[in-house]
Scaffold this motif. Structure first.
Motif, PDB file in Angstrom:
ATOM      1  N   GLY A 181       3.848   6.485  -7.255  1.00  0.00           N
ATOM      2  CA  GLY A 181       3.563   5.535  -6.186  1.00  0.00           C
ATOM      3  C   GLY A 181       2.716   4.360  -6.642  1.00  0.00           C
ATOM      4  O   GLY A 181       3.115   3.190  -6.481  1.00  0.00           O
ATOM      5  N   ASN A 213       9.983  11.577   1.051  1.00  0.00           N
ATOM      6  CA  ASN A 213       8.638  12.023   1.414  1.00  0.00           C
ATOM      7  C   ASN A 213       7.853  12.433   0.170  1.00  0.00           C
ATOM      8  O   ASN A 213       8.342  13.147  -0.692  1.00  0.00           O
ATOM      9  CB  ASN A 213       8.728  13.228   2.375  1.00  0.00           C
ATOM     10  CG  ASN A 213       9.270  12.812   3.733  1.00  0.00           C
ATOM     11  OD1 ASN A 213       9.157  11.660   4.125  1.00  0.00           O
ATOM     12  ND2 ASN A 213       9.865  13.766   4.459  1.00  0.00           N
ATOM     13  N   GLY A 214       6.652  11.970   0.079  1.00  0.00           N
ATOM     14  CA  GLY A 214       5.774  12.351  -1.017  1.00  0.00           C
ATOM     15  C   GLY A 214       5.796  11.402  -2.187  1.00  0.00           C
ATOM     16  O   GLY A 214       4.881  11.445  -3.026  1.00  0.00           O
ATOM     17  N   SER A 262       5.528   4.350   1.869  1.00  0.00           N
ATOM     18  CA  SER A 262       6.052   5.596   2.441  1.00  0.00           C
ATOM     19  C   SER A 262       6.888   5.353   3.694  1.00  0.00           C
ATOM     20  O   SER A 262       7.677   6.215   4.097  1.00  0.00           O
ATOM     21  CB  SER A 262       4.916   6.561   2.766  1.00  0.00           C
ATOM     22  OG  SER A 262       4.079   6.031   3.788  1.00  0.00           O
ATOM     23  N   ALA A 312       5.326   8.110  -2.351  1.00  0.00           N
ATOM     24  CA  ALA A 312       4.232   7.137  -2.349  1.00  0.00           C
ATOM     25  C   ALA A 312       2.914   7.761  -2.780  1.00  0.00           C
ATOM     26  O   ALA A 312       2.044   7.082  -3.350  1.00  0.00           O
ATOM     27  CB  ALA A 312       4.089   6.515  -0.965  1.00  0.00           C
ATOM     28  N   ARG A 313       2.733   9.078  -2.525  1.00  0.00           N
ATOM     29  CA  ARG A 313       1.483   9.762  -2.876  1.00  0.00           C
ATOM     30  C   ARG A 313       1.540  10.403  -4.255  1.00  0.00           C
ATOM     31  O   ARG A 313       0.535  10.948  -4.730  1.00  0.00           O
ATOM     32  CB  ARG A 313       1.190  10.849  -1.831  1.00  0.00           C
ATOM     33  CG  ARG A 313       1.050  10.324  -0.409  1.00  0.00           C
ATOM     34  CD  ARG A 313      -0.162   9.432  -0.251  1.00  0.00           C
ATOM     35  NE  ARG A 313      -0.302   8.937   1.125  1.00  0.00           N
ATOM     36  CZ  ARG A 313      -1.230   8.088   1.500  1.00  0.00           C
ATOM     37  NH1 ARG A 313      -2.107   7.609   0.611  1.00  0.00           N
ATOM     38  NH2 ARG A 313      -1.290   7.663   2.755  1.00  0.00           N
ATOM     39  N   SER A 314       2.704  10.340  -4.889  1.00  0.00           N
ATOM     40  CA  SER A 314       2.838  10.920  -6.222  1.00  0.00           C
ATOM     41  C   SER A 314       2.266   9.965  -7.266  1.00  0.00           C
ATOM     42  O   SER A 314       1.845   8.853  -6.948  1.00  0.00           O
ATOM     43  CB  SER A 314       4.317  11.187  -6.536  1.00  0.00           C
ATOM     44  OG  SER A 314       5.000   9.959  -6.748  1.00  0.00           O
ATOM     45  N   SER A 322       0.845  -1.196   0.000  1.00  0.00           N
ATOM     46  CA  SER A 322       0.000   0.000   0.000  1.00  0.00           C
ATOM     47  C   SER A 322       0.878   1.244   0.000  1.00  0.00           C
ATOM     48  O   SER A 322       2.099   1.173   0.259  1.00  0.00           O
ATOM     49  CB  SER A 322      -0.893   0.030   1.252  1.00  0.00           C
ATOM     50  OG  SER A 322      -0.091   0.166   2.422  1.00  0.00           O
ATOM     51  N   ALA A 323       0.251   2.385  -0.282  1.00  0.00           N
ATOM     52  CA  ALA A 323       0.991   3.651  -0.270  1.00  0.00           C
ATOM     53  C   ALA A 323       1.564   3.915   1.122  1.00  0.00           C
ATOM     54  O   ALA A 323       2.682   4.431   1.252  1.00  0.00           O
ATOM     55  CB  ALA A 323       0.077   4.794  -0.697  1.00  0.00           C
ATOM     56  N   GLU A 324       0.824   3.567   2.167  1.00  0.00           N
ATOM     57  CA  GLU A 324       1.293   3.782   3.535  1.00  0.00           C
ATOM     58  C   GLU A 324       2.550   2.961   3.805  1.00  0.00           C
ATOM     59  O   GLU A 324       3.542   3.468   4.358  1.00  0.00           O
ATOM     60  CB  GLU A 324       0.204   3.400   4.539  1.00  0.00           C
ATOM     61  CG  GLU A 324      -0.983   4.357   4.577  1.00  0.00           C
ATOM     62  CD  GLU A 324      -1.902   4.219   3.369  1.00  0.00           C
ATOM     63  OE1 GLU A 324      -2.649   5.181   3.073  1.00  0.00           O
ATOM     64  OE2 GLU A 324      -1.852   3.155   2.697  1.00  0.00           O
TER      65      GLU A 324
END
Length: 382
Positions: A272, A264-265, A257, A267-269, A252-254
């Motif tokens: 990811g 930082n960032g 990350s 995984a949410r880009s 998962s993204a969590e």
């Protein structure tokens, strides 16, 4: 000096050069901020011609140059040719041959490991090169007279170095050795940049076959992304991050990350989800499509002594024959030979086997010993 900026000039120059038995070639390029090297200057000399070709000139078609590189009647002489050949291959699909690489020839002739061009110039001609233009911005126009003079020197001095090395190879009977090395340099496989093969440039720091599958898929994703966006691989994802992802296999993204190697960032880009999809593909790979796991078994204590003897033998053989040790066998190859007398390594094939590999196997079999004769270590028959 002539700087060629038109296709007509280039075609005329290459027609003259095609009448020569050999040409010396070098390129200047930039690739700090791109995946693909940006060709900025070509230097070439042969006969009475000493030329600079400006690939950035408006309307210049490099086809005559590539035709010359493909002309097998003309020997192409480079120093440390691999990156130059890569650029030419990427631009044209042509690999220059026949080929003579003076850096490889120097290693065969005992000038040391990966000897620099300036060192060879000094040893062969006695000239000290002014290297102040070495790290110039070759994309900037106009290029200064100093830059152009420095660049042209790369091929004018190369003529003398080639003559010296060719004579030394003939004298020592080692021309065939160089031919073996040039065969690898001129193989298209050497420059194959298919994303699915990109994992081969990585160290296999993985703990399981499933992790190996993930590493292969994430490496392929990185290569595809870097190529499509024309950015360096490290700007997409660093090698350490690929190892971390392969071993941890975040779902998962969590979880992605939380990896220490992911900034930082990320995984949410947009990248990811693409990495997570690559991880999923890696986990789901058919084991039959995966290569064997690397064997990280520590070398047994009894084999370490054999390895030490092989290192001494390598140094002795290299010194006796005037060949750079690195040219004969790497540390990894010595370890493989110590563990397995039938190891599939360069050192047990071709001229290397004749020079060193056969002795290494005889040493392991107790058929020769190492001793000191006339102050030097020698391999001596039992």
């Amino acid at each position: 000096m002539q700087v060629i900026t038109t296709t007509q000039e280039l075609a005329s120059a290459c027609a003259r050069l095609a009448e020569q038995p050999a040409v010396t070639v070098d390129t200047e390029f930039m690739r700090e901020s791109t995946f693909y090297p940006e060709l900025c200057l070509i230097q070439i000399a042969g006969g009475a011609d000493e030329l600079l070709i400006d690939p950035l000139a408006d309307g210049l078609d490099l086809a005559p140059f590539f035709k010359l590189m493909a002309d097998e009647r003309v020997l192409k002489v480079f120093h440390a040719a691999r990156q130059d050949l890569e650029i030419i291959f990427l631009k044209s699909g042509v690999i220059p041959k026949p080929l003579f690489d003076t850096q490889v020839a120097a290693m065969v002739c005992g000038f040391g490991d990966s000897v620099s061009f300036s060192t060879l110039v000094k040893k062969v001609t006695g000239t000290d090169i002014d290297k102040s233009s070495q790290f110039t911005d070759w994309k900037r126009r106009p290029l200064t007279e100093k830059q152009l003079t420095y660049a042209l020197g790369d091929v004018t001095y190369l003529t003398a170095i080639h003559a010296h090395m060719a004579a030394e190879l003939t004298r020592s009977g080692r021309s065939g050795w160089l031919d073996e090395e040039m065969a690898e340099l001129t193989s298209p496989l050497t420059y194959d940049q298919r994303p699915e093969l990109s994992w081969q440039r990585l160290k296999l720091r993985v703990k399981s076959r499933k992790a190996l599958g993930v590493l292969m898929e994430v490496a392929a994703w990185r290569e595809t992304t870097a190529q499509s966006q024309n950015v360096p691989r490290s700007r997409v994802l660093k090698d350490d991050a690929i190892y971390d992802i392969a071993n941890q296999m975040p779902q998962s993204a969590e979880q992605l990350s939380e990896l220490r190697t992911i900034h930082n960032g990320f995984a949410r880009s947009a990248r990811g989800p693409e990495v997570l999809a690559a991880i999923k593909r890696g986990i789901g790979r058919d084991p039959k499509t995966l290569p064997p796991m690397p064997k990280n078994t520590p070398v047994p204590a009894e084999t370490l002594a054999v390895l030490d003897l092989l290192r001494v033998l390598l140094k002795a053989v290299a010194a006796e024959h005037g060949v750079a040790p690195k040219m004969i066998a790497s540390s990894e190859e010595l370890e493989q030979i110590a563990l397995n007398s039938e190891a599939d390594v360069h050192a047990l094939r071709g001229w290397r086997h004749e020079l060193f590999g056969s002795k290494a196997l005889q040493l392991k079999a107790g058929q020769l010993v190492l001793g000191i004769r006339d102050g030097s270590v020698r391999a001596l028959p039992v």
